[in-house]
Design a protein around this motif. Structure first.
Motif, PDB file in Angstrom:
ATOM      1  N   UNK A 174       0.802  -0.962   0.098  1.00 30.17           N
ATOM      2  CA  UNK A 174       0.195  -0.039   0.000  1.00 30.17           C
ATOM      3  C   UNK A 174       0.653   1.159   0.090  1.00 30.17           C
ATOM      4  N   UNK A 175       2.034   1.095   0.024  1.00 26.07           N
ATOM      5  CA  UNK A 175       3.185   2.413   0.219  1.00 26.07           C
ATOM      6  C   UNK A 175       4.104   2.031  -0.672  1.00 26.07           C
ATOM      7  N   UNK A 176       5.214   3.171  -0.735  1.00 24.56           N
ATOM      8  CA  UNK A 176       6.282   3.002  -1.715  1.00 24.56           C
ATOM      9  C   UNK A 176       7.670   2.664  -0.975  1.00 24.56           C
ATOM     10  N   UNK A 177       7.545   2.749   0.200  1.00 23.82           N
ATOM     11  CA  UNK A 177       8.798   2.400   1.131  1.00 23.82           C
ATOM     12  C   UNK A 177       9.297   0.861   0.923  1.00 23.82           C
ATOM     13  N   UNK A 178      10.461   0.778   0.529  1.00 23.17           N
ATOM     14  CA  UNK A 178      11.306  -0.502   0.079  1.00 23.17           C
ATOM     15  C   UNK A 178      10.884  -1.086  -1.281  1.00 23.17           C
ATOM     16  N   UNK A 179      10.441  -0.195  -2.034  1.00 24.12           N
ATOM     17  CA  UNK A 179      10.125  -0.524  -3.366  1.00 24.12           C
ATOM     18  C   UNK A 179      10.831  -0.081  -4.660  1.00 24.12           C
ATOM     19  N   UNK A 180      10.720  -0.673  -5.773  1.00 21.66           N
ATOM     20  CA  UNK A 180      11.127  -0.233  -7.204  1.00 21.66           C
ATOM     21  C   UNK A 180       9.651   0.127  -7.882  1.00 21.66           C
ATOM     22  N   UNK A 181       9.886   1.454  -8.320  1.00 22.95           N
ATOM     23  CA  UNK A 181       8.486   1.888  -8.956  1.00 22.95           C
ATOM     24  C   UNK A 181       8.688   1.897 -10.312  1.00 22.95           C
ATOM     25  N   UNK A 182       7.847   1.937 -11.175  1.00 15.67           N
ATOM     26  CA  UNK A 182       7.785   1.813 -12.747  1.00 15.67           C
ATOM     27  C   UNK A 182       6.901   3.085 -13.148  1.00 15.67           C
ATOM     28  N   UNK A 183       7.247   4.107 -13.698  1.00 19.56           N
ATOM     29  CA  UNK A 183       6.540   5.237 -14.359  1.00 19.56           C
ATOM     30  C   UNK A 183       6.792   5.268 -15.878  1.00 19.56           C
ATOM     31  N   UNK A 184       5.707   6.019 -16.535  1.00 15.71           N
ATOM     32  CA  UNK A 184       5.952   6.412 -17.934  1.00 15.71           C
ATOM     33  C   UNK A 184       6.740   7.610 -17.714  1.00 15.71           C
ATOM     34  N   UNK A 185       7.588   8.224 -18.735  1.00 16.74           N
ATOM     35  CA  UNK A 185       8.390   9.466 -18.607  1.00 16.74           C
ATOM     36  C   UNK A 185       7.701  10.747 -18.195  1.00 16.74           C
ATOM     37  N   UNK A 186       6.377  10.719 -18.142  1.00 15.72           N
ATOM     38  CA  UNK A 186       5.469  11.995 -17.845  1.00 15.72           C
ATOM     39  C   UNK A 186       5.157  11.739 -16.635  1.00 15.72           C
ATOM     40  N   UNK A 187       5.405  10.558 -15.599  1.00 13.98           N
ATOM     41  CA  UNK A 187       5.056  10.475 -14.492  1.00 13.98           C
ATOM     42  C   UNK A 187       3.843   9.696 -14.245  1.00 13.98           C
ATOM     43  N   UNK A 188       3.045   9.342 -15.283  1.00 17.67           N
ATOM     44  CA  UNK A 188       1.838   8.576 -15.164  1.00 17.67           C
ATOM     45  C   UNK A 188       2.181   7.166 -15.028  1.00 17.67           C
ATOM     46  N   UNK A 189       1.051   6.455 -14.616  1.00 21.92           N
ATOM     47  CA  UNK A 189       1.207   4.897 -14.068  1.00 21.92           C
ATOM     48  C   UNK A 189       1.019   4.228 -15.590  1.00 21.92           C
ATOM     49  N   UNK A 190       2.292   3.202 -15.828  1.00 21.62           N
ATOM     50  CA  UNK A 190       1.822   2.280 -17.218  1.00 21.62           C
ATOM     51  C   UNK A 190       0.718   1.398 -16.766  1.00 21.62           C
ATOM     52  N   UNK A 191      -0.081   1.188 -17.755  1.00 19.98           N
ATOM     53  CA  UNK A 191      -1.190   0.434 -17.646  1.00 19.98           C
ATOM     54  C   UNK A 191      -1.071  -1.208 -17.503  1.00 19.98           C
ATOM     55  N   UNK A 192       0.239  -1.401 -17.612  1.00 17.18           N
ATOM     56  CA  UNK A 192       0.387  -2.964 -17.281  1.00 17.18           C
ATOM     57  C   UNK A 192       1.297  -3.104 -16.351  1.00 17.18           C
ATOM     58  N   UNK A 193       1.479  -2.268 -15.187  1.00 21.50           N
ATOM     59  CA  UNK A 193       2.169  -2.397 -13.775  1.00 21.50           C
ATOM     60  C   UNK A 193       1.596  -3.478 -13.173  1.00 21.50           C
ATOM     61  N   UNK A 194       2.462  -4.433 -12.379  1.00 15.43           N
ATOM     62  CA  UNK A 194       1.854  -5.379 -12.073  1.00 15.43           C
ATOM     63  C   UNK A 194       0.946  -5.491 -10.821  1.00 15.43           C
ATOM     64  N   UNK A 195       0.856  -4.593 -10.028  1.00 23.22           N
ATOM     65  CA  UNK A 195      -0.084  -4.414  -9.025  1.00 23.22           C
ATOM     66  C   UNK A 195      -1.131  -3.118  -9.253  1.00 23.22           C
ATOM     67  N   UNK A 196      -1.206  -2.828 -10.468  1.00 22.04           N
ATOM     68  CA  UNK A 196      -1.963  -1.716 -10.721  1.00 22.04           C
ATOM     69  C   UNK A 196      -3.682  -2.099 -10.497  1.00 22.04           C
ATOM     70  N   UNK A 197      -3.943  -3.419 -10.692  1.00 19.27           N
ATOM     71  CA  UNK A 197      -5.310  -3.795 -10.543  1.00 19.27           C
ATOM     72  C   UNK A 197      -5.533  -4.633  -9.284  1.00 19.27           C
TER      73      UNK A 197
END
Length: 366
Positions: A174-197
């Motif tokens: 539920x948070x970003x601590x201790x994570x690697x995040x993946x973003x589109x170059x404009x900062x939006x969230x990619x539709x296929x990120x593994x935990x998006x849904x």
């Protein structure tokens, strides 16, 4: 064969780290930097270097440091490990001039890692926009991660830390601590990120269960994303990062707490990704690159990890995509190495981590 040569040879054959013969020369390219943190090569031969104290500097191809920092850089929270961290060029920089910066944002009472980008125009960052701020904001000034890599689809991954005192949150999706995040170059969230849904999960998460990831590199030829992270006392890790995987911290670790207390009785557990290798005692890995130059054919395709505690660079030999041993390089400098980069000219570049930091260039001894 005499004994002084026999022992290193046997260690090398067994895959243990050994000091490599001096087949290189180390030159000081530039100096006068205050705790330099990250290096990026511009297409025109110049370099950008961040200073943890909050400045972005331009270095000419001949090593001359521009006396005036780049203007327009976002203000960073600077304390202990906090400050301005990574600088990375957009994959299409020659066309769009975008430069990405990671930095600690906030105050001693409320801070975390932030990602921003701006256009580099004549020594100034213009059109600066904040793309991402890790949540939640927390107290203290430790464990920010901050390294950036671009993937083939031109999304980016940003490494983060657990904030030191919040290590259990590395397992909280539920948070970003201790994570690697993946973003589109404009900062939006990619539709296929593994935990998006996944209900309640932070949609930016790419992988979780990390401590403090300060090295990441995408091997384009092999299609592999490598990272390394700081362990506590022991248990520094090199990992192969895959979408949605859990890398275990703090449920599993090869290290112990700084007090000597046990963090976990487990070094492996089902469903958690084990490291490719771990460094115990800790070497404190601070940056990761892959050598793809022509000056050192014997290094071709190998990974290089800068270290702070060991004051070295670890050459991690790869053979057909598998680990084939390590060499300990550049210990003769006696310097904490903050960044290591494979340069476009085939040289290896190092940043030394101190108040009188330098850019060093490694070239063949001949």
């Amino acid at each position: 064969m005499s004994k002084p040569f026999l022992i290193p040879l046997l260690l090398s054959l067994l895959g243990s780290p050994v000091a490599q013969a001096m087949d290189y020369r180390i030159e000081t390219l530039s100096e006068g930097l205050e705790f330099p943190w990250s290096l990026a090569f511009l297409p025109d031969g110049r370099m950008l270097v961040t200073e943890r104290v909050g400045r972005l500097r331009l270095i000419e191809a001949d090593g001359r440091l521009d006396p005036e920092p780049v203007s327009g850089v976002p203000e960073a929270f600077v304390a202990a490990q906090a400050g301005l961290m990574e600088v990375a060029l957009d994959p299409e920089f020659a066309r769009n001039q975008w430069v990405y910066l990671s930095y600690a944002h906030g105050s001693e009472q409320a801070n975390n890692t932030r990602l921003a980008r701006g256009r580099l125009v004549e020594g100034e960052l213009q059109d600066v926009k904040v793309l991402f701020t890790a949540q939640p904001l927390k107290t203290g000034a430790a464990h920010y991660g901050g390294r950036i890599a671009f993937l083939p689809d031109q999304t980016l991954v940003l490494t983060l830390g657990d904030g030191f005192d919040w290590r259990e949150d590395a397992q909280n999706p539920g948070n970003h601590l201790g994570k690697i995040v993946r973003l589109n170059r404009d900062g939006s969230v990619p539709a296929d990120n593994p935990l998006r849904d996944q209900a309640g999960a932070a949609p930016e998460i790419y992988s979780l269960g990390h401590r403090n990831v300060q090295g990441i590199f995408y091997d384009a030829e092999a299609g592999r994303l490598y990272s390394h992270e700081h362990g506590p006392r022991g248990g520094d890790e090199l990992n192969l990062i895959e979408a949605g995987r859990n890398y275990g911290w703090p449920l599993v670790t090869q290290g112990v707490d700084y007090t000597g207390a046990l963090i976990s009785p487990y070094t492996t557990l089902p469903g958690l990704q084990p490291p490719l290798l771990h460094w115990t005692p800790s070497v404190a890995p601070s940056s990761l690159t892959q050598y793809r130059g022509a000056l050192f054919p014997q290094w071709q395709g190998d990974l290089f990890a800068a270290t702070l505690a060991e004051r070295s660079v670890r050459r991690i030999r790869l053979l057909d995509g598998k680990l084939a041993g390590e060499d300990v390089l550049f210990e003769e400098l006696g310097e904490r190495i903050r960044d290591v980069r494979s340069g476009p000219d085939g040289a290896l570049y190092l940043l030394t981590d101190n108040a009188k930091g330098r850019v060093l260039k490694v070239v063949p001894a001949d």
